[in-house]
Each structure stands twice: as C-alpha cells, then as structure tokens.
Enzyme design. Structure first.
Site, short mmCIF file in Angstrom:
data_model
loop_
_atom_site.label_atom_id
_atom_site.label_comp_id
_atom_site.label_asym_id
_atom_site.label_seq_id
_atom_site.Cartn_x
_atom_site.Cartn_y
_atom_site.Cartn_z
N ASP A 1 -37.92 39.26 21.83
CA ASP A 1 -37.43 40.09 20.74
C ASP A 1 -37.22 41.51 21.25
O ASP A 1 -37.42 41.79 22.43
CB ASP A 1 -38.45 40.07 19.59
CG ASP A 1 -37.81 40.31 18.23
OD1 ASP A 1 -36.72 40.92 18.17
OD2 ASP A 1 -38.40 39.90 17.23
N CYS B 1 -35.85 32.20 9.84
CA CYS B 1 -37.16 32.76 9.55
C CYS B 1 -37.12 33.62 8.29
O CYS B 1 -36.06 33.99 7.78
CB CYS B 1 -37.66 33.57 10.74
SG CYS B 1 -39.46 33.81 10.72
#
Length: 231
Positions: free
Chosen positions: A124, A6
């Site tokens: 996360d 990412c």
C-alpha cells in the site's frame, strides 16, 4: 486476477460485488468510517458464496482479539494493516486460515517476511488505507519469497489496468476507489473496476504464458499446467 472489495458495510454492496466477479470481500474492524461490528459482518459473510473469501481488516489489534473476532464473525481471513510485530502476525497466521500482512511499499519488513509468516503480502502507500496512489516502481521486484502480492493504494477503474501491467500482482484491493461515499459502493464504479482488473489480469496471464513458452522452448517438456498428459 484476484480482486478484493474492501470496506463493505452492508449486504447489498457485498452481494453486488460478488455478482460482478469479486473474489473477496473485506470488513473493517479498525476505527474508520467503514468500521463494522463483528456480528453484522458475520451476517453478511454467511450470505456469500463459499468460494468468496471473507476478510476481517484490523489495525494494531491484539493478536488474541484478531483471532477471536475472525472466528466469531466466521471469516476466512484476517488482514493486519498496522504496525504489528512479526511474532504477533505469525501467531495469528498459525490460527487463521489465511493471513494478509499489509506493508507500505519499501518497508524494511519486506526483508523479513519469513518472520511474519503471512500467507499474502499487501503493498500500500506510505499511509496504508489512505487511498493514495504510491510509486508503483517500489513494488517491482519486492522480495516476497514466493508469497502472493496483493496491490492496493488509490486504485480505481481508471488506473487499475496500468497498475496490473506495471506490477503484475497476484491480486488487487480497492475500497474508496469504488465508493459513492465512505462505506457505500457505487455500482457503476464497482462494475468498471472489476471489468478493468479482470481484463488486465487475463492479458498479463497470456503474456506470462507466452514468455514462459519462449524460455522453455518446444523441446523442454511439459508446461506448468499440462495436468492431463498421458503417462
């Protein structure tokens, strides 16, 4: 093991990630040092192999804008990384091929995943996108309802194998853990991360197969992947 790289901001990093084995490349459209204009993300995504998933990352964006930008950039997936309402995520998921919803580990939204309708759940830290490692025990046994789990949060080449062994996710997501500076990937770190993640994934897959065989036993019929058995 599915691996998403990412925070990609340039074509060289995207192509290198794919050449080294990445399965997905993420472009950040939310305010960030890694923020990308949709037109530039489209140019890079067009250079990627068709089997690589291109992902637009949004935070607290209007659902209509998420769909518009994802379509304009010709991306295959939208990742919602903010405090989006379940109905907004579901609206996007009905219009985008693949929708990823990110949650902090332990978030109460995990108990209502049916309302969100996302195809993939990303876990996360308490501040998603911060690059901080969280307590992986919070991810163990998360109520995913059969959805694929993408693990993020401070992962790097030194800890990703341990994270995979502990949590056994479907995939992992990394950004700052493979960077030389925000928005620029480090080739050595990128290679090391992908090798560690893929190797750990192969190991856990073998362990799962062995465990399944032990439970099924020799007399319980064909296994899950015995596609070519005779009629």
């Amino acid at each position: 093991m599915f691996v998403k790289i990412c925070g990609v901001t340039n074509e060289d990093d995207a192509l290198l990630a794919v050449a080294l084995g990445a399965d997905a490349v993420g472009f950040v459209f939310a305010p960030s040092p890694r923020q990308m204009p949709p037109d530039r993300a489209r140019e890079i995504a067009n250079r990627l192999p068709s089997d690589v998933l291109s992902v637009g990352v949004f935070r607290n964006e209007l659902p209509e804008r998420v769909v518009e930008i994802t379509s304009k950039a010709r991306l295959g997936a939208a990742q919602l990384h903010g405090h989006e309402k379940p109905e907004d995520v579901a609206w996007v998921a009905a219009r985008v091929p693949v929708t990823v919803k990110a949650f902090p580990a332990g978030h109460d939204g995990l108990e209502r995943l049916e309302d969100y309708g996302a195809h993939i759940v990303l876990l996360d830290g308490l501040q998603p996108g911060s690059g901080e490692v969280f307590d992986w025990s919070l991810a163990e046994g998360a109520p995913l309802g059969g959805r694929r789990l993408l693990l993020a949060g401070g992962l790097n080449a030194a800890n990703v194998a341990a994270a995979i062994r502990r949590v056994r996710p479907w995939g992992v997501d990394v950004s700052s853990g493979v960077e030389s500076k925000p928005g620029r990937k480090d080739p050595t770190a990128l290679r090391a991360f992908l090798e560690a993640a893929k190797s750990a994934g192969e190991t856990t897959a073998r362990e799962r197969a062995r465990d399944a065989d032990a439970v099924r036993g020799p007399a319980s019929g064909p296994g899950l992947y015995d596609w070519s058995l005779d009629e």
